[in-house]
Design an enzyme around this catalytic site. Sequence first.
Site, PDB file in Angstrom:
ATOM      1  CB  CYS A   1      -0.924   0.012   1.212  1.00  0.00           C
ATOM      2  SG  CYS A   1      -1.923  -1.470   1.264  1.00  0.00           S
TER       3      CYS A   1
ATOM      4  CG  ASN B   1      -6.697  -1.343  -0.464  1.00  0.00           C
ATOM      5  OD1 ASN B   1      -5.903  -0.828  -1.252  1.00  0.00           O
ATOM      6  ND2 ASN B   1      -6.339  -1.789   0.716  1.00  0.00           N
TER       7      ASN B   1
ATOM      8  CG  HIS C   1      -3.511   3.177   1.182  1.00  0.00           C
ATOM      9  ND1 HIS C   1      -3.697   2.667  -0.083  1.00  0.00           N
ATOM     10  CD2 HIS C   1      -3.687   2.133   2.038  1.00  0.00           C
ATOM     11  CE1 HIS C   1      -3.957   1.377   0.007  1.00  0.00           C
ATOM     12  NE2 HIS C   1      -3.960   1.036   1.278  1.00  0.00           N
TER      13      HIS C   1
HETATM   14  O1  UT7 Z   1      -4.385  -1.643   2.537  1.00  0.00           O
HETATM   15  C1  UT7 Z   1      -4.186  -2.826   3.237  1.00  0.00           C
HETATM   16  C2  UT7 Z   1      -4.297  -2.622   4.664  1.00  0.00           C
HETATM   17  N1  UT7 Z   1      -5.526  -3.208   5.152  1.00  0.00           N
HETATM   18  C3  UT7 Z   1      -6.254  -2.545   6.012  1.00  0.00           C
HETATM   19  O2  UT7 Z   1      -5.930  -1.431   6.330  1.00  0.00           O
HETATM   20  C4  UT7 Z   1      -7.433  -3.254   6.613  1.00  0.00           C
HETATM   21  C5  UT7 Z   1      -7.594  -2.847   8.038  1.00  0.00           C
HETATM   22  N2  UT7 Z   1      -8.682  -3.577   8.710  1.00  0.00           N
HETATM   23  C6  UT7 Z   1      -9.958  -3.308   8.454  1.00  0.00           C
HETATM   24  O3  UT7 Z   1     -10.258  -2.433   7.666  1.00  0.00           O
HETATM   25  C7  UT7 Z   1     -11.004  -4.083   9.222  1.00  0.00           C
HETATM   26  O4  UT7 Z   1     -10.361  -4.934  10.149  1.00  0.00           O
HETATM   27  C8  UT7 Z   1     -11.927  -4.932   8.294  1.00  0.00           C
HETATM   28  C9  UT7 Z   1     -12.880  -4.028   7.517  1.00  0.00           C
HETATM   29  C10 UT7 Z   1     -11.106  -5.762   7.346  1.00  0.00           C
HETATM   30  C11 UT7 Z   1     -12.784  -5.889   9.130  1.00  0.00           C
HETATM   31  O5  UT7 Z   1     -13.487  -5.203  10.134  1.00  0.00           O
HETATM   32  P1  UT7 Z   1     -13.490  -5.780  11.633  1.00  0.00           P
HETATM   33  O6  UT7 Z   1     -14.389  -4.926  12.409  1.00  0.00           O
HETATM   34  O7  UT7 Z   1     -12.068  -5.875  12.079  1.00  0.00           O
HETATM   35  O8  UT7 Z   1     -14.155  -7.198  11.441  1.00  0.00           O
HETATM   36  P2  UT7 Z   1     -13.609  -8.657  11.821  1.00  0.00           P
HETATM   37  O9  UT7 Z   1     -12.598  -9.114  10.845  1.00  0.00           O
HETATM   38  O10 UT7 Z   1     -13.250  -8.721  13.286  1.00  0.00           O
HETATM   39  O11 UT7 Z   1     -14.901  -9.522  11.631  1.00  0.00           O
HETATM   40  C12 UT7 Z   1     -16.099  -9.309  12.401  1.00  0.00           C
HETATM   41  C13 UT7 Z   1     -17.131 -10.359  11.997  1.00  0.00           C
HETATM   42  C14 UT7 Z   1     -16.590 -11.771  12.089  1.00  0.00           C
HETATM   43  O12 UT7 Z   1     -17.668 -12.593  12.509  1.00  0.00           O
HETATM   44  P3  UT7 Z   1     -17.823 -13.048  14.067  1.00  0.00           P
HETATM   45  O13 UT7 Z   1     -16.542 -13.764  14.393  1.00  0.00           O
HETATM   46  O14 UT7 Z   1     -17.981 -11.766  14.821  1.00  0.00           O
HETATM   47  O15 UT7 Z   1     -19.030 -13.892  14.040  1.00  0.00           O
HETATM   48  C15 UT7 Z   1     -16.236 -12.116  10.680  1.00  0.00           C
HETATM   49  O16 UT7 Z   1     -16.320 -13.509  10.395  1.00  0.00           O
HETATM   50  O17 UT7 Z   1     -17.513 -10.169  10.646  1.00  0.00           O
HETATM   51  C16 UT7 Z   1     -17.317 -11.398   9.899  1.00  0.00           C
HETATM   52  N3  UT7 Z   1     -16.913 -11.059   8.556  1.00  0.00           N
HETATM   53  C17 UT7 Z   1     -17.790 -10.787   7.571  1.00  0.00           C
HETATM   54  N4  UT7 Z   1     -19.134 -10.799   7.546  1.00  0.00           N
HETATM   55  C18 UT7 Z   1     -19.724 -10.471   6.383  1.00  0.00           C
HETATM   56  C19 UT7 Z   1     -15.648 -10.898   8.068  1.00  0.00           C
HETATM   57  N5  UT7 Z   1     -15.718 -10.538   6.789  1.00  0.00           N
HETATM   58  C20 UT7 Z   1     -17.015 -10.460   6.455  1.00  0.00           C
HETATM   59  C21 UT7 Z   1     -17.698 -10.134   5.270  1.00  0.00           C
HETATM   60  N6  UT7 Z   1     -19.031 -10.145   5.271  1.00  0.00           N
HETATM   61  N7  UT7 Z   1     -17.045  -9.791   4.141  1.00  0.00           N
END
Ligand code: UT7
Length: 331
Positions: A114, A289, A259
Site C-alpha cells: 500500500c 482498495n 491511501h
Molecule cells: O491496505 C491494506 C491494509 N488493510 C487494512 O488497512 C485493513 C484494516 N482492517 C480493516 O479495515 C477491518 O479490520 C476490516 C474491515 C477488514 C474488518 O473489520 P473488523 O471490524 O475488524 O471485522 P472482523 O474481521 O473482526 O470480523 C467481524 C465479523 C466476524 O464474525 P464473528 O466472528 O464476529 O461472528 C467475521 O467472520 O464479521 C465477519 N466477517 C464478515 N461478515 C460479512 C468478516 N468478513 C465479512 C464479510 N461479510 N465480508
Amino acid sequence: MRRAHILGVGHYVPSKVVTNDDLAKIMPTSDEWIFQRSGIKERRFIEHDGIGPSDLAVPACHQALERSGRSLKDIDAIIFATLSPDADFPGSGCFLQRKLGLPGIPALDIRNQCSGFLYGLSIANAWIQTGAYDNVLVVGGEVHSTGVEFTERGRNVAVLFGDGAGAAVVGVSDDPGKGILAVKLHADGSGAEDLWIPAPRSGYMPRITHEMLDEGLQWPQMNGKQVFRWAVEKMPEVAREVLADTGLTIADIDLFVPHQANRRINEFVAGALDIPAEKVVHNIERFGNTTAATIPIGLSESWADGRLKGATVLSAAFGSGYTWAGAVIRF
Ligand code: UT7
C-alpha cells in the site's frame, strides 16, 4: 539542488463494476457489512483473463504524459509498484516498458504494497535531485480480483480489494516553490504476517503443495484488527513527520490524499490531524482498495477536478510489511 515535481498524473480502472450486492451473490456477505466496516460500495474488476497490472498501467501512463506536457520519448526510467505483478518474474516494469515501446530505459519493480507509490516517488525524487534521470514514470498498478478467495474463509479480504492503475510523470520542477517538498518512508517487519500470502514460498521444495492449496495458503491472510490499529497510529505519525520536515502546518494543507484501505481509517486519521472533511479525498466507495494504485488514482481524480492547481497536498499510506510513508507536494 534540483527539485522534483509531479508534472502530470493519470489513472485507469477496468470497466467492469462489481457491487457489494454482486459479491453477496457468490459468498456470505452483505452490502451493509461491507459498507459499514469499510465505506466500499463497488470496485472494478478486469473484464477477462489475461489483463495484468502492466495492461492497466498503459492508459494511466498515457494520461499522465498528456497532462504533464511530456511525451514518451522524454521518459528515461520506470518505477512500477505492485504486489500483484503480471508474473513472478520479470517485473511488471519490464512488461510495461515493452507495451509503451521504450526499449533500453531502466525498469524497476518495487514491492511495498500500500505504500508502494510513495516509496516509488521517493526513489524518483532522489534520482531527479541527483541528476541521474530527468523524467521518471512512477506507476502503481494492481489486479487483485484474480488473487482473492470469494468464500466465507476469504471474505474478510475479498470484499476490500479492486483492480486499477495510476501513474505520475515525475520530472524537474521549473518553479523552486513547487514540487515534492518532503517524502518519508518506514517499515516494521514485525507485522509481516499480519497481511501476507504464505505460499508459494521459495524456502520450500516444492514451493507449493496440494496440502498448502487445500489449506488456502495461496490466498492473502489478514489480521484486520491489528492492521487497522497500526494504520491509525502510523499514518498521522508520518504525516506530522513530513509536515515538520517542510516547516508547514495542517493549516497550510489544501488537500489530503491518503491511501484508500478503509474509509473509517481515513476519517480517523483526518480527525487525529484536524484536517477538515472537505479537504480529504475519498474514492474507496467506487474503487475499493487498489493498493499501490490508490494514491495516484486519488491524485489523478483531483487533477481532473481542478483541485490540485496551486494546492499543497499531504499524502500518507500504511499497509502490508508493515510499510508506511508520507509526502508533501506543492502543485
Ligand atoms: O491496505 C491494506 C491494509 N488493510 C487494512 O488497512 C485493513 C484494516 N482492517 C480493516 O479495515 C477491518 O479490520 C476490516 C474491515 C477488514 C474488518 O473489520 P473488523 O471490524 O475488524 O471485522 P472482523 O474481521 O473482526 O470480523 C467481524 C465479523 C466476524 O464474525 P464473528 O466472528 O464476529 O461472528 C467475521 O467472520 O464479521 C465477519 N466477517 C464478515 N461478515 C460479512 C468478516 N468478513 C465479512 C464479510 N461479510 N465480508
